[in-house]
Design a protein around this motif. Structure first.
Motif, PDB file in Angstrom:
ATOM      1  N   ARG A 222      51.206   6.326  50.207  1.00 50.96           N
ATOM      2  CA  ARG A 222      50.880   5.021  51.078  1.00 50.96           C
ATOM      3  C   ARG A 222      51.725   4.742  49.920  1.00 50.96           C
ATOM      4  O   ARG A 222      51.149   4.585  49.007  1.00 50.96           O
ATOM      5  N   SER A 223      52.743   3.474  50.355  1.00 48.93           N
ATOM      6  CA  SER A 223      52.909   2.849  49.916  1.00 48.93           C
ATOM      7  C   SER A 223      52.801   1.549  49.330  1.00 48.93           C
ATOM      8  O   SER A 223      52.822   0.963  48.146  1.00 48.93           O
ATOM      9  N   GLY A 224      51.609   0.841  49.638  1.00 49.16           N
ATOM     10  CA  GLY A 224      50.907   0.003  49.048  1.00 49.16           C
ATOM     11  C   GLY A 224      49.739   0.858  48.234  1.00 49.16           C
ATOM     12  O   GLY A 224      49.612  -0.046  47.017  1.00 49.16           O
ATOM     13  N   LEU A 225      49.714   1.802  47.380  1.00 51.09           N
ATOM     14  CA  LEU A 225      49.181   2.618  46.079  1.00 51.09           C
ATOM     15  C   LEU A 225      49.884   3.020  45.596  1.00 51.09           C
ATOM     16  O   LEU A 225      49.253   3.107  43.887  1.00 51.09           O
ATOM     17  N   ILE A 226      51.334   2.959  45.293  1.00 48.85           N
ATOM     18  CA  ILE A 226      51.980   3.560  44.542  1.00 48.85           C
ATOM     19  C   ILE A 226      51.930   2.938  43.390  1.00 48.85           C
ATOM     20  O   ILE A 226      52.006   3.091  42.166  1.00 48.85           O
ATOM     21  N   ALA A 227      52.190   1.442  43.188  1.00 51.46           N
ATOM     22  CA  ALA A 227      52.407   0.979  42.216  1.00 51.46           C
ATOM     23  C   ALA A 227      51.008   0.622  41.425  1.00 51.46           C
ATOM     24  O   ALA A 227      51.259   0.741  40.219  1.00 51.46           O
ATOM     25  N   ALA A 228      50.490   1.027  41.769  1.00 57.73           N
ATOM     26  CA  ALA A 228      48.888   1.031  40.811  1.00 57.73           C
ATOM     27  C   ALA A 228      49.003   2.693  40.403  1.00 57.73           C
ATOM     28  O   ALA A 228      48.013   3.059  39.997  1.00 57.73           O
ATOM     29  N   LEU A 229      49.531   3.549  40.820  1.00 57.67           N
ATOM     30  CA  LEU A 229      49.057   4.715  39.705  1.00 57.67           C
ATOM     31  C   LEU A 229      50.383   5.158  39.303  1.00 57.67           C
ATOM     32  O   LEU A 229      51.350   4.761  38.652  1.00 57.67           O
ATOM     33  N   GLU A 230      49.688   5.693  37.631  1.00 53.65           N
ATOM     34  CA  GLU A 230      51.384   5.576  37.084  1.00 53.65           C
ATOM     35  C   GLU A 230      51.068   7.123  36.307  1.00 53.65           C
ATOM     36  O   GLU A 230      49.723   7.586  35.627  1.00 53.65           O
ATOM     37  N   PRO A 231      51.310   8.355  36.989  1.00 54.44           N
ATOM     38  CA  PRO A 231      51.575   9.204  36.598  1.00 54.44           C
ATOM     39  C   PRO A 231      52.043  10.058  35.045  1.00 54.44           C
ATOM     40  O   PRO A 231      52.413   9.394  34.211  1.00 54.44           O
ATOM     41  N   LEU A 232      50.968  10.536  34.186  1.00 56.37           N
ATOM     42  CA  LEU A 232      51.373  11.553  33.066  1.00 56.37           C
ATOM     43  C   LEU A 232      52.925  12.293  32.904  1.00 56.37           C
ATOM     44  O   LEU A 232      52.899  12.367  31.787  1.00 56.37           O
ATOM     45  N   ASP A 233      52.967  12.887  34.005  1.00 53.91           N
ATOM     46  CA  ASP A 233      54.101  13.927  33.780  1.00 53.91           C
ATOM     47  C   ASP A 233      55.120  13.246  34.278  1.00 53.91           C
ATOM     48  O   ASP A 233      55.350  13.042  35.760  1.00 53.91           O
ATOM     49  N   VAL A 234      56.021  12.411  32.719  1.00 52.02           N
ATOM     50  CA  VAL A 234      56.954  11.643  33.993  1.00 52.02           C
ATOM     51  C   VAL A 234      58.022  12.252  33.733  1.00 52.02           C
ATOM     52  O   VAL A 234      58.339  13.484  32.088  1.00 52.02           O
ATOM     53  N   GLY A 235      59.638  11.966  33.506  1.00 49.68           N
ATOM     54  CA  GLY A 235      60.528  12.129  32.949  1.00 49.68           C
ATOM     55  C   GLY A 235      61.806  11.356  33.346  1.00 49.68           C
ATOM     56  O   GLY A 235      61.034  10.667  33.899  1.00 49.68           O
ATOM     57  N   TRP A 236      62.972  11.604  32.590  1.00 48.78           N
ATOM     58  CA  TRP A 236      63.779  10.680  33.599  1.00 48.78           C
ATOM     59  C   TRP A 236      64.090  10.503  34.787  1.00 48.78           C
ATOM     60  O   TRP A 236      64.249   8.782  35.259  1.00 48.78           O
TER      61      TRP A 236
END
Length: 374
Positions: A222-236
């Protein structure tokens, strides 16, 4: 019907009833792989990346069309497991709110993903398998203020039962929890009114009813939730500016690309987009109508009402003689499978009611009794 059937390559042998496992290869898939992956590589080498990234965007757009959402809320994933881990790892810890609620009837990979997340303080709470996941009261009994997230299978793979998705999402909102819906067994055969559900996240794979092959899955948030989530599995490719190349400066992408991770695979998403486009070309309503016609023909030939109207597109039948059933069906050329004593058989657009009648008659001739799985 014949024109829609011709959009797919059918495996050799008798009726193919495994859409719940691996959908048939779309005839457009090879051309899509050539155009979206191989030809740019052949002609441009490292210069293929702009076209390859277009292929990824094509996939995001196809998923968005399927779900009726904004492509900016869709992230490509390698599997449902990867999508779920990435999503849940982005939750910020809250004291006293660390439970992830799910049914024991969920596909096992869901529980497997949750096990190591205990290191992050998240703990699974399982609704016992004997409690009906299609009953909203079942979910209501197990919700409380400690639930941080709930994961519901839209369709349960061993029973065909459909979860009360809207009610679960509403319960989650009332308890301040994230609602996650797994579409692996439903997208492509059941309606997905994502806007009506108002769930926080949707996860799914493309290998089954969507005829997209393995290795391509999706996560929609959901677009309004995206900014609140900071996943650990990241990359470039999860970076706000993937080509900034400053090793000391990581910033999450502002849209769902933050869940994308590192360098993406291209071929699986080229194939999966072709599968989704084939399903959309036929239309999900005609696919479902044909599925229901086949199930009705099966019931008529079996002389038994299964009351399947509120279930998924896969017949899940508990057989009193699974060995006898599989021998009879294999001899007749039916591509099917068993989970324990549960026969699973799916009818997609390439199937016909006559095949469903033949399936029922093969079981009757073998003397196999069956009841709907619960």
């Amino acid at each position: 019907m014949n024109q829609a059937r011709d959009l797919f390559h059918l495996p050799e042998g008798g009726p193919y009833l495994l859409a719940h496992s691996v959908g048939c290869l779309p005839r457009a898939a090879m051309g899509a792989l050539e155009a979206g992956m191989l030809a740019p590589w052949q002609t441009a080498g490292g210069g293929a990346w702009p076209r390859w990234l277009e292929t990824i965007e094509d996939f995001r757009t196809a998923v968005a069309r399927l779900l009726g959402v904004d492509p900016a809320t869709v992230a490509p994933q390698t599997s449902v497991s990867a999508a779920l881990f990435t999503l849940l790892s982005g939750l910020k810890p809250q004291t006293g709110k660390n439970v992830v609620l799910l049914s024991e009837q969920a596909f096992p990979t869901i529980g497997f993903v949750l096990a190591p997340l205990a290191r992050l303080g998240l703990h699974a709470r399982f609704i016992p398998a004997g409690e009906d996941p299609s009953d909203p009261a079942t979910w209501e009994r197990h919700f409380d203020g400690s639930v941080a997230a709930v994961i519901a299978m839209h369709v349960h793979s061993n029973t065909g039962l459909v979860s009360p998705v809207s009610e679960i999402a509403a319960l989650a909102r009332r308890h301040g929890a994230m609602s996650i819906i797994d579409l692996a067994q439903s997208a492509g055969i059941l309606p997905i009114p994502a806007q009506e559900w108002d769930a926080d996240a949707l996860i799914g794979s493309c290998v089954k009813w969507l005829c997209g092959g393995p290795g391509a899955a999706y996560l929609q948030v959901r677009s309004g939730l995206i900014a609140a989530l900071e996943p650990l599995d990241v990359g470039w490719f999860a970076h706000e500016e993937p080509f900034a190349f400053d090793i000391r400066d990581f910033r999450y992408a502002t849209d769902a690309r933050r869940f994308q991770g590192g360098t993406p695979s291209i071929a699986p998403f080229a194939l999966a987009a072709a599968g989704i486009r084939a399903v959309l070309e036929v239309g999900q309503a005609p696919i479902r109508a044909n599925n229901r016609a086949c199930i009705a023909a099966f019931e008529e030939a079996a002389r038994q009402s299964l009351d399947w109207a509120a279930r998924s597109g896969t017949l899940c039948l508990v057989c009193d003689d699974p060995q006898g059933a599989t021998e009879a069906l294999s001899a007749a050329g039916f591509a099917h499978d068993f989970r324990g004593n549960i026969l699973r058989a799916s009818f997609h657009i390439w199937n016909a009611p006559e095949e469903a009648r033949d399936l029922a008659q093969a079981l009757r001739r073998a003397g196999v009794a069956f009841t709907p799985a619960r």
